[in-house]
Design an enzyme around this catalytic site. Structure first.
Site, PDB file in Angstrom:
ATOM      1  N   LEU A  81       0.801  -1.086  -0.062  1.00 30.20           N
ATOM      2  CA  LEU A  81      -0.019   0.012   0.198  1.00 30.20           C
ATOM      3  C   LEU A  81       0.938   1.281   0.060  1.00 30.20           C
ATOM      4  O   LEU A  81       0.535   2.145  -0.741  1.00 30.20           O
ATOM      5  CB  LEU A  81      -1.031   0.041   1.049  1.00 30.20           C
ATOM      6  CG  LEU A  81      -1.673   1.333   1.408  1.00 30.20           C
ATOM      7  CD1 LEU A  81      -2.634   1.403   0.104  1.00 30.20           C
ATOM      8  CD2 LEU A  81      -2.520   1.159   2.847  1.00 30.20           C
ATOM      9  N   ALA A  82       1.874   1.472   1.035  1.00 27.76           N
ATOM     10  CA  ALA A  82       2.684   2.634   0.851  1.00 27.76           C
ATOM     11  C   ALA A  82       3.437   2.849  -0.014  1.00 27.76           C
ATOM     12  O   ALA A  82       3.604   3.839  -0.726  1.00 27.76           O
ATOM     13  CB  ALA A  82       3.415   2.857   2.090  1.00 27.76           C
ATOM     14  N   ASP A  83       4.104   1.652  -0.771  1.00 30.75           N
ATOM     15  CA  ASP A  83       4.849   1.865  -2.069  1.00 30.75           C
ATOM     16  C   ASP A  83       3.796   2.153  -2.954  1.00 30.75           C
ATOM     17  O   ASP A  83       4.523   3.193  -3.903  1.00 30.75           O
ATOM     18  CB  ASP A  83       5.159   0.368  -2.144  1.00 30.75           C
ATOM     19  CG  ASP A  83       6.589   0.008  -1.496  1.00 30.75           C
ATOM     20  OD1 ASP A  83       7.607   0.645  -1.545  1.00 30.75           O
ATOM     21  OD2 ASP A  83       6.444  -0.880  -0.601  1.00 30.75           O
ATOM     22  N   SER A  84       2.742   1.713  -3.223  1.00 30.31           N
ATOM     23  CA  SER A  84       1.652   2.100  -4.457  1.00 30.31           C
ATOM     24  C   SER A  84       1.490   3.690  -4.235  1.00 30.31           C
ATOM     25  O   SER A  84       1.222   4.621  -5.051  1.00 30.31           O
ATOM     26  CB  SER A  84       0.665   1.381  -4.541  1.00 30.31           C
ATOM     27  OG  SER A  84       1.144  -0.212  -4.596  1.00 30.31           O
ATOM     28  N   ALA A  94       4.249   5.584  -5.348  1.00 24.96           N
ATOM     29  CA  ALA A  94       4.429   5.639  -6.752  1.00 24.96           C
ATOM     30  C   ALA A  94       3.724   6.833  -7.424  1.00 24.96           C
ATOM     31  O   ALA A  94       4.169   7.582  -8.401  1.00 24.96           O
ATOM     32  CB  ALA A  94       4.287   4.146  -7.263  1.00 24.96           C
TER      33      ALA A  94
END
Length: 395
Positions: free
Chosen positions: A166-169, A172
């Site tokens: 979630l945090a990565d997306s 991004a």
């Protein structure tokens, strides 16, 4: 039709999720994304999650619309190759631990000496400054440190992490947005710049006004399960056939329709029912009323009744439901992409539609280093030079 980012070259020297996904979003709209991987240590996302016949499926999504080359940036010869690529590039996306690129002579100052128009997007767990800057950081830590996990889960249960990046997306998406702003600024000024993204921050930006609540009221949002402290009824409910639906009643009119539908118009007349916070304070009573009605009907009956009453409801889907749903089909949410390894592979499409310049997934993630020779030949390297670099493990 000209794609909006046609003519923009992006060097993706990041690994795993936030940086590579940001580069993929840019590639979806026409950017020429060149994915740079280590010759012996490919992007770990190639080995994450399920694989088919040894082909990593996550990479097929994350590596879409990218050309792939190999280059050891820690080797001075590899660093020189990157500088030569930078000379003709518009954007570089990286997520090395702060100080790593500088150690290789590839920090922003060196890159801007080669190309002052370059936009450098630096993604790291904790940002480029501060006491945690050099710590290793991943999305999981951001989900924990942003307040997300503390507010997620059942009231009597542990803080809960999502089962996906979630945090990565979110980072991004923020990175792709920041890069577009930097490119627009470059259009106006002629100069590139550095974008510093800490993974701990973008997810915090989508968590609502938690900082303001605490600043003004000393309020710390508790774990509420599927409920909300802003309105009720708002929960998931089990139907008679064992399937689930989600109900939301953020608008007063919707809340009234839901309670009349389930046979409890008396609750609409309660003084506390007239505000979202008042209803949230009586969530137990409202959930009992809605849950009891839903439990007596199959999911399709529940959906039909809510739609007839113009009340907000949604089925709780897994991926099988998503691929069979007519709304997603109408939107083109899933797209079948030809692929030499898998024949055809379905994946999420570009997440929005543009009437004049739509994005597209032109191909799935390519094999490790598939385009190395083509990209480096365009820099002027001949067959003998490529063979020597390959023999030395530089590419």
């Amino acid at each position: 039709m000209t794609a909006p980012l046609e003519g923009v070259t992006v060097l993706d020297v990041a690994t795993l999720f936030a940086g590579p996904l940001a580069a993929a979003f840019l590639g979806d709209f026409g950017a020429d994304v060149i994915k740079v991987e280590h010759p012996a240590r490919p992007d770990p996302s190639r080995g994450h999650g399920p694989a088919k016949d040894g082909v990593g499926l996550w990479w097929k999504v994350l590596g879409r619309n990218k050309r792939t080359i190999t280059c050891d940036l820690a080797d001075p010869r590899g660093a020189d190759l990157l500088r030569r690529l930078v000379a003709g590039a518009d954007v570089l996306v990286e997520n090395f631990r702060p100080g790593t690129l500088e150690r290789w002579g590839l920090g922003p100052a060196e890159l801007h000496a080669v190309n002052p128009r370059l936009v450098v997007a630096r993604i790291s767990g904790f940002g480029q400054v501060g006491p945690y800057a050099r710590r290793p950081g991943f999305g999981t830590l951001a989900e924990a440190m942003s307040g997300f996990a503390a507010a997620t889960g059942e009231p009597d249960g542990p803080p809960t992490l999502p089962p996906f990046g979630l945090a990565d997306s979110v980072t991004a998406l923020a990175a792709a947005y920041a890069v577009m702003l930097a490119l627009r600024s470059r259009d106006l000024t002629g100069a590139g710049q550095v974008v510093d993204l800490a993974i701990i921050e973008p997810i915090m930006a989508v968590l609502g006004p938690q900082i303001t609540w605490y600043d003004q009221l000393g309020y710390v949002q508790p774990r509420l399960g599927n409920r909300s402290n802003n309105n009720a009824p708002r929960n998931t409910y089990r139907c008679a056939d064992g399937r689930w639906v989600a109900v939301s009643s953020s608008a007063q009119s919707i809340a009234e329709r839901v309670l009349r539908l389930v046979g409890r118009p008396d609750l609409v007349d309660e003084p506390w029912f007239s505000s979202g916070t008042g209803r949230a304070a009586h969530a137990e009573e409202l959930d009992a009323a809605v849950g009891a009605w839903v439990a007596r009907h199959d999911r399709d009956e529940v959906i039909a009744a809510f739609e007839a009453a113009q009340a907000a409801v949604g089925p709780v889907y897994d991926v099988r439901d998503i691929l069979a749903d007519p709304q997603y089909e109408a939107l083109g949410t899933a797209v079948a992409v030809p692929d030499p390894d898998l024949g055809t592979v379905r994946m999420q499409n570009v997440p929005f539609r543009m009437s004049a310049t739509p994005g597209a997934i032109r191909h799935a993630g390519r094999r490790h280093g598939q385009d190395t020779d083509d990209v480096l030949r365009a820099l002027g390297l001949d067959a003998a030079e490529l063979a020597a670099l390959r023999e030395a493990g530089v590419i």
